[in-house]
Design a protein around this motif. Structure first.
Motif, PDB file in Angstrom:
ATOM      1  N   THR A  88       0.823  -1.209   0.000  1.00  0.00           N
ATOM      2  CA  THR A  88       0.000   0.000   0.000  1.00  0.00           C
ATOM      3  C   THR A  88       0.854   1.254   0.000  1.00  0.00           C
ATOM      4  N   LEU A  89       0.280   2.304  -0.579  1.00  0.00           N
ATOM      5  CA  LEU A  89       0.863   3.641  -0.601  1.00  0.00           C
ATOM      6  C   LEU A  89      -0.257   4.616  -0.311  1.00  0.00           C
ATOM      7  N   GLY A  90       0.016   5.649   0.488  1.00  0.00           N
ATOM      8  CA  GLY A  90      -1.069   6.559   0.810  1.00  0.00           C
ATOM      9  C   GLY A  90      -0.626   7.830   1.489  1.00  0.00           C
ATOM     10  N   LEU A  91      -1.632   8.566   1.962  1.00  0.00           N
ATOM     11  CA  LEU A  91      -1.436   9.809   2.685  1.00  0.00           C
ATOM     12  C   LEU A  91      -2.138   9.703   4.035  1.00  0.00           C
ATOM     13  N   GLU A  92      -1.534  10.302   5.072  1.00  0.00           N
ATOM     14  CA  GLU A  92      -2.063  10.225   6.421  1.00  0.00           C
ATOM     15  C   GLU A  92      -2.038  11.607   7.058  1.00  0.00           C
ATOM     16  N   SER A  93      -3.120  11.946   7.738  1.00  0.00           N
ATOM     17  CA  SER A  93      -3.222  13.239   8.406  1.00  0.00           C
ATOM     18  C   SER A  93      -3.955  13.060   9.727  1.00  0.00           C
ATOM     19  N   ASP A  94      -3.453  13.690  10.792  1.00  0.00           N
ATOM     20  CA  ASP A  94      -4.126  13.615  12.086  1.00  0.00           C
ATOM     21  C   ASP A  94      -5.505  14.244  12.033  1.00  0.00           C
ATOM     22  N   GLN A  95      -5.693  15.239  11.181  1.00  0.00           N
ATOM     23  CA  GLN A  95      -6.967  15.934  11.084  1.00  0.00           C
ATOM     24  C   GLN A  95      -7.898  15.350  10.023  1.00  0.00           C
ATOM     25  N   LEU A  96      -7.332  14.816   8.932  1.00  0.00           N
ATOM     26  CA  LEU A  96      -8.143  14.383   7.791  1.00  0.00           C
ATOM     27  C   LEU A  96      -8.298  12.873   7.680  1.00  0.00           C
ATOM     28  N   GLY A  97      -7.468  12.102   8.361  1.00  0.00           N
ATOM     29  CA  GLY A  97      -7.557  10.652   8.265  1.00  0.00           C
ATOM     30  C   GLY A  97      -6.521  10.070   7.325  1.00  0.00           C
ATOM     31  N   THR A  98      -6.777   8.843   6.847  1.00  0.00           N
ATOM     32  CA  THR A  98      -5.810   8.098   6.048  1.00  0.00           C
ATOM     33  C   THR A  98      -6.442   7.610   4.749  1.00  0.00           C
ATOM     34  N   LEU A  99      -5.747   7.811   3.647  1.00  0.00           N
ATOM     35  CA  LEU A  99      -6.165   7.333   2.331  1.00  0.00           C
ATOM     36  C   LEU A  99      -5.077   6.422   1.791  1.00  0.00           C
ATOM     37  N   GLU A 100      -5.449   5.161   1.456  1.00  0.00           N
ATOM     38  CA  GLU A 100      -4.474   4.190   0.982  1.00  0.00           C
ATOM     39  C   GLU A 100      -4.907   3.586  -0.355  1.00  0.00           C
ATOM     40  N   PHE A 101      -3.917   3.198  -1.146  1.00  0.00           N
ATOM     41  CA  PHE A 101      -4.143   2.520  -2.420  1.00  0.00           C
ATOM     42  C   PHE A 101      -3.306   1.248  -2.442  1.00  0.00           C
ATOM     43  N   GLY A 102      -3.886   0.144  -2.963  1.00  0.00           N
ATOM     44  CA  GLY A 102      -3.092  -1.070  -3.131  1.00  0.00           C
ATOM     45  C   GLY A 102      -3.776  -2.319  -2.639  1.00  0.00           C
ATOM     46  N   ARG A 103      -2.986  -3.222  -2.079  1.00  0.00           N
ATOM     47  CA  ARG A 103      -3.464  -4.534  -1.611  1.00  0.00           C
ATOM     48  C   ARG A 103      -3.350  -4.587  -0.088  1.00  0.00           C
ATOM     49  N   ARG A 104      -4.434  -4.954   0.578  1.00  0.00           N
ATOM     50  CA  ARG A 104      -4.445  -5.105   2.032  1.00  0.00           C
ATOM     51  C   ARG A 104      -5.727  -5.820   2.447  1.00  0.00           C
ATOM     52  N   ARG A 156      -7.664 -10.615   1.821  1.00  0.00           N
ATOM     53  CA  ARG A 156      -6.752  -9.661   1.180  1.00  0.00           C
ATOM     54  C   ARG A 156      -7.309  -9.277  -0.180  1.00  0.00           C
ATOM     55  N   VAL A 157      -7.297  -7.991  -0.450  1.00  0.00           N
ATOM     56  CA  VAL A 157      -7.986  -7.453  -1.615  1.00  0.00           C
ATOM     57  C   VAL A 157      -7.021  -6.631  -2.468  1.00  0.00           C
ATOM     58  N   ASP A 158      -6.964  -6.930  -3.769  1.00  0.00           N
ATOM     59  CA  ASP A 158      -6.162  -6.135  -4.703  1.00  0.00           C
ATOM     60  C   ASP A 158      -6.907  -4.858  -5.091  1.00  0.00           C
ATOM     61  N   ASN A 159      -6.149  -3.914  -5.645  1.00  0.00           N
ATOM     62  CA  ASN A 159      -6.726  -2.726  -6.305  1.00  0.00           C
ATOM     63  C   ASN A 159      -7.728  -1.995  -5.406  1.00  0.00           C
ATOM     64  N   LEU A 160      -7.381  -1.863  -4.129  1.00  0.00           N
ATOM     65  CA  LEU A 160      -8.290  -1.276  -3.147  1.00  0.00           C
ATOM     66  C   LEU A 160      -7.961   0.196  -2.921  1.00  0.00           C
ATOM     67  N   VAL A 161      -8.997   1.005  -2.855  1.00  0.00           N
ATOM     68  CA  VAL A 161      -8.894   2.389  -2.397  1.00  0.00           C
ATOM     69  C   VAL A 161      -9.624   2.447  -1.069  1.00  0.00           C
ATOM     70  N   LEU A 162      -8.923   2.785   0.016  1.00  0.00           N
ATOM     71  CA  LEU A 162      -9.492   2.728   1.359  1.00  0.00           C
ATOM     72  C   LEU A 162      -9.274   4.045   2.088  1.00  0.00           C
ATOM     73  N   TYR A 163     -10.362   4.588   2.649  1.00  0.00           N
ATOM     74  CA  TYR A 163     -10.277   5.801   3.452  1.00  0.00           C
ATOM     75  C   TYR A 163     -10.726   5.499   4.874  1.00  0.00           C
ATOM     76  N   GLN A 164      -9.932   5.949   5.856  1.00  0.00           N
ATOM     77  CA  GLN A 164     -10.271   5.817   7.265  1.00  0.00           C
ATOM     78  C   GLN A 164     -10.207   7.192   7.928  1.00  0.00           C
TER      79      GLN A 164
END
Length: 380
Positions: free
Chosen positions: A107-123, A158-166
């Protein structure tokens, strides 16, 4: 020369954080797990079917793996993050997850204490992450003992090609939602990204969750919907497998109690692979997925964890009640009874053991599964 020394220290020192010389706000961590032991498993089924095995096992307490994770401070509370993780069989050295280099996670993504986490990839999906890993006393480990036997969406999916926001955690509350455009890129019934194929020619998955964590209280809700490829039986309108799970635990310090309930509709998210499932009954077999319009199953789990100093004893009872809509031809209620034990030699090394018994396993009348193992796990 200094860079070479840092790389040597990372490889020799185990799971450690190494700052990058050219960018002081960047760090990378090398980590891993090695798990090996001896196990026994016996499977019995209808018509006198019986098979057993005694031998070396691996990845029982935790799947053997090595990985790299890192982050870079981009300023204003924003960070770039990545995590790649490779699974392997500790007894043979062979790569796991269909021989993928980073089959456990990429996975590769962006993380922010205020905005949350956005990830792309397999997880893994949110049901596996927020419920399987946290509420089940066996986690997502110990094979047939964990809740994946009766809650298929939480079976380390485990899921390929996933876009996940938390979202960030606010007052103990956190939400997440993700979508996979192609659940498993290695499957031959998926079109992948080849020109001329529609999005609907891939197996897709929606995963969502909500959880609350505050002191001894933990509660979570998950929802997963699997949309099979247009090429699945049923043409353009096959069954959409859906599962929701409600789970919670409370830590009384002397004992932690666990409870989980879920419902599954129109199929099962992991196919039965014991070899005793009859190829009859009118269900559609997609290998790791089974579709059946009208099928429904209620799933339950009750468990407890008892800490005893360096030792821990834990156990659970699981049950899955189908509505006899012919997923397997039998659709008998399945029960799984399990007890586990761990002993910590240190913070990194522990001994483990477990026994598990399942009746009417995989919804098949008179099918049973007995399993036991003892082994050693080391984390670095």
């Amino acid at each position: 020369m200094q860079n070479k020394r840092l790389v040597y220290l990372a490889l020799a020192g185990g799971a450690m954080t190494v700052p990058c010389l050219s960018m002081a706000q960047t760090e990378v961590t090398l980590y891993g797990v090695v798990d090996a032991g001896i196990g026994y498993e016996e499977v019995k089924g209808p018509n006198g079917f019986s098979q057993s095995r005694v031998g070396a096992v691996d990845g029982v307490n935790s799947g053997s793996r090595w990985g790299l994770r890192g982050k870079e401070d981009l300023g204003d509370g924003l960070r770039a993050i990545f995590n790649v993780e490779s699974g392997f069989n500790s007894n043979t050295g062979v790569s796991g997850q269909s021989n993928r280099l980073f089959g456990r996670r990429s996975t590769l993504g962006l993380e922010s204490d205020q905005l949350g986490t956005l990830e792309f990839g397999r997880r893994i999906n949110l049901a596996s992450d927020w419920i399987g890993n946290v509420v089940d006393p066996f986690g997502t480990s110990f094979r047939t003992a964990n809740l994946g036997s009766t809650f298929s969406a939480a079976n380390t999916m485990r899921v390929d090609n996933l876009v996940l926001y938390q979202t960030p955690s606010v007052g103990g509350w956190q939400a997440g939602v993700g979508y996979s455009f192609n659940v498993d890129s290695t499957r031959t019934d998926n079109a992948g990204l080849n020109p001329g194929y529609a999005t609907g020619d891939n197996n897709r998955l929606l995963t969502a969750g909500l959880r609350y964590s505050n002191g001894p209280v933990y509660a979570a809700l998950s929802y997963d919907r699997f949309n099979p490829t247009n090429g699945a039986p049923g043409g353009q309108s096959p069954a959409r497998i859906q599962q929701y799970i409600v789970a919670g635990s409370y830590d009384f310090e002397v004992v932690r109690l666990h409870a989980i309930f879920g419902q599954t509709f129109d199929g099962w998210l992991q196919g039965q692979t014991m070899g005793v499932t009859p190829d009859a009954g009118g269900f559609e077999n997609l290998g790791t997925y089974k579709l059946r319009d009208g099928f429904r199953a209620n799933s339950y789990l009750l468990g407890a964890t008892l800490p005893l100093g360096a030792s821990k004893v834990f156990g659970s009872w699981q049950r899955a009640d189908p509505n006899n809509a012919s997923l397997t031809g039998d659709d008998k209620s399945m029960n799984v009874y399990s007890v586990g034990y761990t002993y910590d030699f240190s913070k990194r090394t522990n001994l483990y053991a477990y026994v598990s018994y399942g009746d009417n396993y995989a919804f098949n009348r008179d099918a049973s599964n007995r399993a036991a193992a003892v082994g050693l796990r080391h984390r670095f």
